[in-house]
Scaffold this motif. Structure first.
Motif, PDB file in Angstrom:
ATOM      1  N   SER A 241      43.498  48.250  41.123  1.00 10.69           N
ATOM      2  CA  SER A 241      42.540  48.068  40.038  1.00 10.69           C
ATOM      3  C   SER A 241      41.276  47.430  40.599  1.00 10.69           C
ATOM      4  O   SER A 241      41.311  46.733  41.614  1.00 10.69           O
ATOM      5  N   PRO A 242      40.116  47.654  39.954  1.00 11.87           N
ATOM      6  CA  PRO A 242      38.885  47.001  40.408  1.00 11.87           C
ATOM      7  C   PRO A 242      38.994  45.479  40.412  1.00 11.87           C
ATOM      8  O   PRO A 242      38.459  44.818  41.309  1.00 11.87           O
ATOM      9  N   LEU A 243      39.666  44.911  39.411  1.00 16.90           N
ATOM     10  CA  LEU A 243      39.842  43.461  39.361  1.00 16.90           C
ATOM     11  C   LEU A 243      40.523  42.958  40.621  1.00 16.90           C
ATOM     12  O   LEU A 243      40.075  42.000  41.257  1.00 16.90           O
ATOM     13  N   CYS A 244      41.613  43.617  40.997  1.00 15.61           N
ATOM     14  CA  CYS A 244      42.360  43.221  42.192  1.00 15.61           C
ATOM     15  C   CYS A 244      41.506  43.404  43.447  1.00 15.61           C
ATOM     16  O   CYS A 244      41.444  42.521  44.297  1.00 15.61           O
ATOM     17  N   ALA A 245      40.839  44.553  43.565  1.00 16.66           N
ATOM     18  CA  ALA A 245      40.029  44.830  44.751  1.00 16.66           C
ATOM     19  C   ALA A 245      38.926  43.799  44.923  1.00 16.66           C
ATOM     20  O   ALA A 245      38.641  43.337  46.038  1.00 16.66           O
ATOM     21  N   ALA A 293      33.965  47.639  43.678  1.00 20.25           N
ATOM     22  CA  ALA A 293      34.492  46.297  43.425  1.00 20.25           C
ATOM     23  C   ALA A 293      34.637  45.512  44.720  1.00 20.25           C
ATOM     24  O   ALA A 293      34.347  44.308  44.775  1.00 20.25           O
ATOM     25  N   THR A 294      35.057  46.179  45.782  1.00 26.38           N
ATOM     26  CA  THR A 294      35.200  45.523  47.087  1.00 26.38           C
ATOM     27  C   THR A 294      33.864  45.013  47.593  1.00 26.38           C
ATOM     28  O   THR A 294      33.743  43.861  48.035  1.00 26.38           O
ATOM     29  N   TRP A 295      32.842  45.830  47.505  1.00 24.55           N
ATOM     30  CA  TRP A 295      31.532  45.409  48.000  1.00 24.55           C
ATOM     31  C   TRP A 295      30.921  44.319  47.114  1.00 24.55           C
ATOM     32  O   TRP A 295      30.205  43.450  47.614  1.00 24.55           O
ATOM     33  N   ARG A 296      31.212  44.343  45.826  1.00 31.33           N
ATOM     34  CA  ARG A 296      30.780  43.231  44.975  1.00 31.33           C
ATOM     35  C   ARG A 296      31.451  41.928  45.407  1.00 31.33           C
ATOM     36  O   ARG A 296      30.829  40.869  45.406  1.00 31.33           O
ATOM     37  N   GLY A 297      32.729  42.013  45.748  1.00 25.20           N
ATOM     38  CA  GLY A 297      33.439  40.823  46.200  1.00 25.20           C
ATOM     39  C   GLY A 297      32.855  40.258  47.483  1.00 25.20           C
ATOM     40  O   GLY A 297      32.685  39.038  47.623  1.00 25.20           O
ATOM     41  N   ILE A 298      32.546  41.143  48.434  1.00 24.05           N
ATOM     42  CA  ILE A 298      31.950  40.701  49.697  1.00 24.05           C
ATOM     43  C   ILE A 298      30.571  40.095  49.449  1.00 24.05           C
ATOM     44  O   ILE A 298      30.224  39.043  50.005  1.00 24.05           O
ATOM     45  N   ARG A 299      29.781  40.736  48.606  1.00 27.08           N
ATOM     46  CA  ARG A 299      28.437  40.225  48.300  1.00 27.08           C
ATOM     47  C   ARG A 299      28.505  38.855  47.637  1.00 27.08           C
ATOM     48  O   ARG A 299      27.742  37.943  47.995  1.00 27.08           O
ATOM     49  N   ASP A 300      29.428  38.683  46.697  1.00 30.34           N
ATOM     50  CA  ASP A 300      29.529  37.389  46.016  1.00 30.34           C
ATOM     51  C   ASP A 300      30.015  36.297  46.959  1.00 30.34           C
ATOM     52  O   ASP A 300      29.587  35.140  46.851  1.00 30.34           O
ATOM     53  N   PHE A 301      30.888  36.651  47.895  1.00 33.70           N
ATOM     54  CA  PHE A 301      31.275  35.661  48.915  1.00 33.70           C
ATOM     55  C   PHE A 301      30.063  35.222  49.719  1.00 33.70           C
ATOM     56  O   PHE A 301      29.846  34.022  49.943  1.00 33.70           O
ATOM     57  N   GLN A 302      29.269  36.178  50.154  1.00 32.94           N
ATOM     58  CA  GLN A 302      28.095  35.860  50.964  1.00 32.94           C
ATOM     59  C   GLN A 302      27.102  34.985  50.203  1.00 32.94           C
ATOM     60  O   GLN A 302      26.426  34.139  50.787  1.00 32.94           O
ATOM     61  N   LYS A 303      27.027  35.175  48.883  1.00 30.22           N
ATOM     62  CA  LYS A 303      26.095  34.405  48.067  1.00 30.22           C
ATOM     63  C   LYS A 303      26.711  33.122  47.514  1.00 30.22           C
ATOM     64  O   LYS A 303      26.036  32.389  46.786  1.00 30.22           O
ATOM     65  N   GLY A 304      27.962  32.864  47.862  1.00 30.01           N
ATOM     66  CA  GLY A 304      28.620  31.643  47.394  1.00 30.01           C
ATOM     67  C   GLY A 304      28.964  31.666  45.916  1.00 30.01           C
ATOM     68  O   GLY A 304      29.038  30.609  45.283  1.00 30.01           O
ATOM     69  N   ARG A 305      29.201  32.842  45.370  1.00 30.65           N
ATOM     70  CA  ARG A 305      29.553  32.968  43.958  1.00 30.65           C
ATOM     71  C   ARG A 305      31.080  33.036  43.835  1.00 30.65           C
ATOM     72  O   ARG A 305      31.694  34.035  44.216  1.00 30.65           O
ATOM     73  N   PHE A 306      31.663  31.971  43.312  1.00 27.97           N
ATOM     74  CA  PHE A 306      33.111  31.907  43.201  1.00 27.97           C
ATOM     75  C   PHE A 306      33.510  31.625  41.754  1.00 27.97           C
ATOM     76  O   PHE A 306      32.668  31.617  40.857  1.00 27.97           O
ATOM     77  N   GLY A 307      34.797  31.440  41.527  1.00 29.41           N
ATOM     78  CA  GLY A 307      35.275  31.285  40.171  1.00 29.41           C
ATOM     79  C   GLY A 307      35.367  32.641  39.498  1.00 29.41           C
ATOM     80  O   GLY A 307      35.668  33.665  40.126  1.00 29.41           O
ATOM     81  N   LYS A 308      35.099  32.663  38.205  1.00 27.50           N
ATOM     82  CA  LYS A 308      35.231  33.897  37.409  1.00 27.50           C
ATOM     83  C   LYS A 308      34.070  34.830  37.667  1.00 27.50           C
ATOM     84  O   LYS A 308      32.907  34.444  37.582  1.00 27.50           O
TER      85      LYS A 308
END
Length: 313
Positions: A241-245, A293-308
């Motif tokens: 699922s996108p959520l999991c990815a 979804a995977t690339w959004r996750g990588i981008r948010d890690f790089q920008k320090g966006r965590f939590g929900k």
């Protein structure tokens, strides 16, 4: 309390913490299995509702409002698995718990599971304990007999997953990782190691906690006498699922950045290959939403966006 030889003995207290998020189809079976389980501990169930949008909280109130062994702790939003568990842990510690059992609500425990955990906890009083977990719909097939960690990039995996149980996982032993599906933690360990890291929201909070305990010299033991059954994937709509990815892509980086030290660059090389292969397979299967979804996750890690995450919370 119990009385032995004319003396009043304080029973150790166990708080079983269940996080509910739109889980009305799972809660009652899980709770009833806990209430029916044998235990020497004085047990209490704390159900933390993570801002459910279905009517599961109302159903729980109607079903257990007169049950002293069940306490409901409603939150006003979905703050994630770590936050909700931490809320339950704090309530349990305020009420004098000696142990907490973090347990997915999409599980059912065997009648003697708690006694198995109790006995293992006595043998290893300063350790975290993981039970044996079967698939709920294939009750002879292992989902987790503890967890292991690869030596170089520190990738975690379940021991025995998918194997029919023929007694090959009957040995109590120290392991490197324990799944957050079911964790018995002494409160004295929590006071030393701290609470779950709430930045993760979903996925990898158990890996991070296992790594944290390892750094502190706190052991994790697999207890084969303690058995439960898990409806795998119920809380996240399955692994595909996108959520999991999204959360795996982001949180795997966060966890290993926090704990790998000099080996982190080696892990990054492995991570890039691993995620690229997954994305290519998903594209071939027409599952572009998992790649995005995977690339959004990588981008948010790089920008320090965590939590929900706004799009996958």
């Amino acid at each position: 309390m119990r009385i032995e030889e004319g003396k009043v003995i304080r029973m150790e207290r166990l708080a079983v913490i269940l996080v509910n998020y739109n889980g009305k189809q799972y809660n009652e079976a899980c709770i009833e299995s806990i209430l029916a389980a044998q235990a020497l501990w004085d047990k209490k169930i704390i159900v933390v509702d993570n801002g459910s949008q279905d009517d599961s909280l109302q159903i729980l109130r109607q079903r257990y409002e007169n049950c002293e062994a069940v306490e409901l702790l409603p939150l006003d939003d979905n703050y994630g698995f770590s936050y909700a568990n931490n809320a339950g842990i704090r309530r349990a510690m305020e009420e004098g718990a000696d142990y907490v059992l973090l347990l997915n609500n999409d599980t059912e425990i065997a009648p003697d599971m708690l006694t198995g955990l109790e006995q293992c906890a006595k043998r290893h009083p300063d350790s975290m304990i993981a039970p044996k977990i079967y698939y709920s719909d294939r009750r002879e097939v292992i989902w987790s007999a503890g967890g292991k960690v690869s030596p170089l990039v520190r990738k975690v995996s379940h021991i025995g997953v998918g194997q029919t149980d023929r007694g090959q996982f009957a040995e109590e032993k120290e392991v490197g990782f324990a799944t957050g599906c079911a964790l018995l933690i002494p409160c004295k360990v929590i006071r030393r190691a701290g609470f779950l890291d709430e930045r993760f929201f979903l996925y990898y909070e158990d890996t991070e906690y296992s790594f944290r305990l390892g750094k502190l010299g706190i052991s994790i033991y697999y207890c084969p006498e303690a058995v439960l059954y898990h409806k795998v994937g119920a809380s996240s709509k399955g692994a595909d699922s996108p959520l999991c990815a999204y959360y795996i892509a982001r949180n795997w980086l966060l966890c290993n950045q926090k704990h790998l030290g000099k080996r982190y660059p080696l892990f990054l090389g492995y991570y890039m290959v691993n995620r690229t292969v997954c994305c290519l397979l998903w594209l071939a299967q027409g599952k572009g939403e998992l790649v995005r979804a995977t690339w959004r996750g990588i981008r948010d890690f790089q920008k320090g966006r965590f939590g929900k995450a706004s799009c996958y919370g």
